[in-house]
Design a protein around this motif. Structure first.
Motif, mmCIF file in Angstrom:
data_model
loop_
_atom_site.group_PDB
_atom_site.id
_atom_site.type_symbol
_atom_site.label_atom_id
_atom_site.label_comp_id
_atom_site.label_asym_id
_atom_site.label_seq_id
_atom_site.Cartn_x
_atom_site.Cartn_y
_atom_site.Cartn_z
ATOM 1 N N ASP A 1 53.925 35.984 16.428
ATOM 2 C CA ASP A 1 53.765 36.490 15.542
ATOM 3 C C ASP A 1 54.779 35.198 15.463
ATOM 4 O O ASP A 1 55.780 34.386 14.657
ATOM 5 C CB ASP A 1 54.330 37.492 15.495
ATOM 6 N N VAL A 2 55.750 35.366 16.642
ATOM 7 C CA VAL A 2 56.943 34.005 16.488
ATOM 8 C C VAL A 2 56.455 32.637 16.953
ATOM 9 O O VAL A 2 57.193 31.480 16.232
ATOM 10 C CB VAL A 2 57.328 34.207 18.416
ATOM 11 N N VAL A 3 55.351 32.586 17.411
ATOM 12 C CA VAL A 3 54.782 30.443 16.692
ATOM 13 C C VAL A 3 54.317 30.819 15.940
ATOM 14 O O VAL A 3 54.720 29.837 14.978
ATOM 15 C CB VAL A 3 53.643 30.827 18.486
ATOM 16 N N LEU A 4 53.441 31.559 15.061
ATOM 17 C CA LEU A 4 53.072 31.498 13.887
ATOM 18 C C LEU A 4 54.303 31.123 12.426
ATOM 19 O O LEU A 4 54.551 30.313 11.874
ATOM 20 C CB LEU A 4 52.338 32.279 12.848
ATOM 21 N N SER A 5 55.689 32.141 12.533
ATOM 22 C CA SER A 5 56.175 31.828 12.472
ATOM 23 C C SER A 5 56.932 30.638 12.288
ATOM 24 O O SER A 5 57.935 29.966 12.040
ATOM 25 C CB SER A 5 57.205 32.897 11.568
ATOM 26 N N LEU B 1 40.129 23.776 9.057
ATOM 27 C CA LEU B 1 39.388 23.053 10.080
ATOM 28 C C LEU B 1 40.876 23.579 11.018
ATOM 29 O O LEU B 1 41.398 24.192 11.935
ATOM 30 C CB LEU B 1 39.433 21.444 10.105
ATOM 31 N N LYS B 2 42.107 23.268 9.482
ATOM 32 C CA LYS B 2 44.024 24.347 10.444
ATOM 33 C C LYS B 2 43.415 25.581 10.851
ATOM 34 O O LYS B 2 44.007 26.219 11.934
ATOM 35 C CB LYS B 2 44.623 23.456 9.773
ATOM 36 N N ARG B 3 42.887 26.171 10.054
ATOM 37 C CA ARG B 3 42.891 27.530 10.064
ATOM 38 C C ARG B 3 42.154 28.391 11.483
ATOM 39 O O ARG B 3 42.343 28.586 11.570
ATOM 40 C CB ARG B 3 42.357 28.866 8.865
ATOM 41 N N ALA B 4 41.283 27.258 11.279
ATOM 42 C CA ALA B 4 40.435 27.703 12.704
ATOM 43 C C ALA B 4 40.534 27.342 13.898
ATOM 44 O O ALA B 4 41.017 28.381 14.889
ATOM 45 C CB ALA B 4 38.796 26.425 12.209
ATOM 46 N N ALA B 5 41.631 25.772 13.970
ATOM 47 C CA ALA B 5 42.497 25.452 15.355
ATOM 48 C C ALA B 5 43.383 26.689 15.449
ATOM 49 O O ALA B 5 43.335 27.339 16.620
ATOM 50 C CB ALA B 5 43.090 24.043 14.792
ATOM 51 N N LEU B 6 44.251 27.199 14.561
ATOM 52 C CA LEU B 6 45.769 28.094 15.292
ATOM 53 C C LEU B 6 44.387 29.434 14.746
ATOM 54 O O LEU B 6 44.645 30.398 15.826
ATOM 55 C CB LEU B 6 46.814 28.234 13.826
ATOM 56 N N GLY B 7 43.834 29.920 14.677
ATOM 57 C CA GLY B 7 42.803 31.117 15.115
ATOM 58 C C GLY B 7 42.557 31.411 16.507
ATOM 59 O O GLY B 7 42.331 32.228 16.893
ATOM 60 N N ARG B 8 41.729 30.244 16.837
ATOM 61 C CA ARG B 8 40.791 30.360 18.078
ATOM 62 C C ARG B 8 42.885 29.843 18.729
ATOM 63 O O ARG B 8 42.882 30.821 19.747
ATOM 64 C CB ARG B 8 40.362 28.941 18.405
ATOM 65 N N MET B 9 43.797 30.032 18.649
ATOM 66 C CA MET B 9 44.427 29.459 19.176
ATOM 67 C C MET B 9 44.723 30.904 20.068
ATOM 68 O O MET B 9 45.520 31.765 21.068
ATOM 69 C CB MET B 9 45.282 28.961 19.100
ATOM 70 N N CYS B 10 45.239 31.954 18.679
ATOM 71 C CA CYS B 10 45.584 32.608 18.602
ATOM 72 C C CYS B 10 44.508 34.120 19.198
ATOM 73 O O CYS B 10 45.132 35.001 20.138
ATOM 74 C CB CYS B 10 46.037 33.106 16.086
ATOM 75 N N THR B 11 43.269 33.905 19.260
ATOM 76 C CA THR B 11 41.960 34.454 19.815
ATOM 77 C C THR B 11 42.268 34.522 21.264
ATOM 78 O O THR B 11 42.584 35.717 21.720
ATOM 79 C CB THR B 11 40.643 34.266 19.436
ATOM 80 N N LEU B 12 42.789 33.356 21.738
ATOM 81 C CA LEU B 12 42.822 33.342 23.633
ATOM 82 C C LEU B 12 44.422 34.372 23.827
ATOM 83 O O LEU B 12 43.943 34.983 24.295
ATOM 84 C CB LEU B 12 42.912 31.541 22.858
ATOM 85 N N MET B 13 45.382 33.694 23.285
ATOM 86 C CA MET B 13 46.742 34.484 23.134
ATOM 87 C C MET B 13 46.164 36.366 22.917
ATOM 88 O O MET B 13 46.703 36.654 24.657
ATOM 89 C CB MET B 13 47.821 34.360 22.719
ATOM 90 N N LYS B 14 45.476 36.618 22.471
ATOM 91 C CA LYS B 14 45.438 38.199 22.136
ATOM 92 C C LYS B 14 44.314 38.756 23.711
ATOM 93 O O LYS B 14 44.971 39.603 23.524
ATOM 94 C CB LYS B 14 44.611 38.292 21.072
ATOM 95 N N LYS B 15 43.307 37.681 24.009
ATOM 96 C CA LYS B 15 42.627 37.842 25.051
ATOM 97 C C LYS B 15 44.448 38.198 26.783
ATOM 98 O O LYS B 15 43.339 38.935 27.719
ATOM 99 C CB LYS B 15 41.666 36.847 25.581
ATOM 100 N N LEU B 16 44.888 37.685 26.613
ATOM 101 C CA LEU B 16 45.937 37.732 27.267
ATOM 102 C C LEU B 16 46.868 38.792 27.208
ATOM 103 O O LEU B 16 48.193 38.860 28.139
ATOM 104 C CB LEU B 16 46.788 36.313 27.638
ATOM 105 N N LYS B 17 46.643 39.568 26.028
ATOM 106 C CA LYS B 17 47.896 41.116 26.492
ATOM 107 C C LYS B 17 47.491 41.663 27.481
ATOM 108 O O LYS B 17 48.720 42.052 27.877
ATOM 109 C CB LYS B 17 46.527 41.838 25.274
ATOM 110 N N SER B 18 46.420 42.184 28.428
ATOM 111 C CA SER B 18 46.974 43.210 29.597
ATOM 112 C C SER B 18 47.687 42.219 30.663
ATOM 113 O O SER B 18 49.078 42.465 31.292
ATOM 114 C CB SER B 18 45.918 43.173 30.344
#
Length: 431
Positions: A76-80, A185-202
């Motif tokens: 949320d912080v990065v996208l905002s 393409l922009k949407r795919a790029a930001l989506g992949r970055m956010c998905t990667l960050m979600k995997k770092l939750k733990s």
């Protein structure tokens, strides 16, 4: 005489690291210079400042580590921030070059924001190879070295992957032929970055817990004059700590009231001594000791300290004299090379003279070249005032091992003291 006192605070390299700056602590350099006139033909400048004394001191400060956000807050912080700091309006009638630049800027900014925040986390958390061995082993006991390194390694790997994703999609955006394609393409790029960050939750949650616990660790200086208080649980260590220092350690009539290291300070002849209260240790093998006991063992192994080993002859602590002497013998290798005082506490209940012959024989078996016996009672304060004064053997040991008790100057790493004076005898100091 003109004096100039300059105090410089700058990050520096630790004596335990190899080519990396550690933000977990700083080296404070205090340089004192004075103006000298040197009567020598080779010196052209008459008032050249000559440094006289330089002292360096390592100070650990884990409380300055910033809060680690959760994965959701991170995204949320990065996208905002990307939304606020980049243009938000684009029209399809714009030239294709302008449209590409619009979306490339958003992808690149998001990539840089992720990398900066991850790099800050990686830089602020101490690396176990860079800090003092005492803190490295203490963190291993409390947080598990492998889990800690794995969490930081996952963040470092995610930073590299985000950088690769950003570069790949920036390359694809250069060939976007329409507004719709560039937007996808922009949407795919930001989506992949956010998905990667979600995997770092733990990993992020674990690092936040480590940060909170690191901030609560006591500020222990591994290189100053130290008295280490150890022994079985409930033998009066914390009561003694409260008597001789201004610390307020909880005291209760049951074992393992103290679950972590506590630090207090006492003064002797205008010199500050660091007193460390350790959790109780039980008499069993190293593999069977829990996290609470291993904190005490870590302090005994790594701290250059004088040791006060407490024994309760009255056995009101719940452990026999034989068990307490057996623990002393098991820990004896850790006492080697350190001055040691065996403190017979609770003398108001029972003294050495009141013990039976078997117990007196056990007490006598603890005698050694560096061992001293002291009797006291923290309840009636009998003999406690004598323990407030460090024995002569303590002061002599610190003086021989590199700590100058009289001048508060410590030689050797990480304290480095250098004094530079003019070599010529006719150098005149003008007032």
């Amino acid at each position: 005489m003109a004096h100039f006192l300059e105090i410089v605070q700058s990050p520096s390299k630790s004596p335990y690291q190899k080519g990396r700056e550690v933000p977990g602590y700083h080296v404070f350099t205090c340089a004192v210079t004075c103006t000298r006139k040197v009567k020598h033909p080779s010196h052209r400048s008459p008032n050249k400042p000559v440094p006289c004394l330089t002292a360096r001191m390592v100070v650990y400060n884990f409380k300055k580590i910033a809060t680690v956000p959760t994965a959701k807050d991170f995204i949320d912080v990065v996208l905002s921030k990307t939304q606020r700091q980049t243009p938000t309006v684009v029209h399809k009638q714009y030239a294709i070059g302008r449209i590409r630049s619009f979306y490339m800027r958003k992808v690149k900014y998001t990539q840089q924001a992720y990398e900066e925040k991850i790099a800050r986390i990686l830089d602020e958390f101490p690396r176990l190879n860079d800090v003092h061995p005492f803190y490295a082993d203490l963190m291993n006991v409390l947080y598990d070295r492998d889990h800690y390194k794995l969490a930081l390694g996952q963040l470092n790997m995610a930073r590299g992957l985000i950088d690769r994703i950003g570069k790949d999609y920036l390359r694809l955006l250069k060939f976007g032929d329409s507004l719709y394609r560039c937007k996808q393409l922009k949407r795919a790029a930001l989506g992949r970055m956010c998905t990667l960050m979600k995997k770092l939750k733990s990993s992020l949650e674990y690092l936040e817990q480590v940060r909170q616990h690191l901030a609560r660790l006591p500020s222990i200086d591994p290189n100053t004059r130290t008295l280490l208080v150890c022994g079985f649980p409930n033998v009066g260590k914390s009561s003694f700590m409260n008597k001789v220092t201004r610390a307020d350690v909880e005291v209760q009539p049951y074992a393992f009231t103290t679950k972590s290291l506590f630090v207090g300070h006492c003064d002797y002849k205008y010199l500050r001594w660091q007193v460390i209260d350790t959790p109780g240790i039980l008499d069993h093998s190293l593999e069977e000791r829990n996290t609470i006991e291993m904190q005490s063992v870590t302090a005994l192994v790594h701290l250059k300290a004088a040791v006060l080993y407490f024994i309760d002859l009255s056995e009101l602590c719940g452990y026999s004299v034989k068990e307490q002497v057996s623990l002393f013998m098991n820990l004896k290798p850790l006492f080697e090379g350190k001055p040691l005082v065996v403190v017979f506490n609770k003398s108001d209940q029972k003294t050495v003279d009141q013990c039976n012959p078997a117990e007196q024989a056990l007490v006598k078996s603890m005698e050694g070249p560096n061992v001293q016996f002291v009797t006291c009672s923290t309840l009636t304060e009998e003999g406690v005032s004598g323990l407030k004064v460090p024995p002569p053997s303590f002061r002599a040991w610190y003086a021989m091992s590199g700590t100058d008790v009289g001048s508060r100057i410590v030689s050797g790493a990480p304290y480095a003291l250098s004094r530079r004076c003019p070599e010529r005898k006719w150098a005149v100091l003008h007032c």
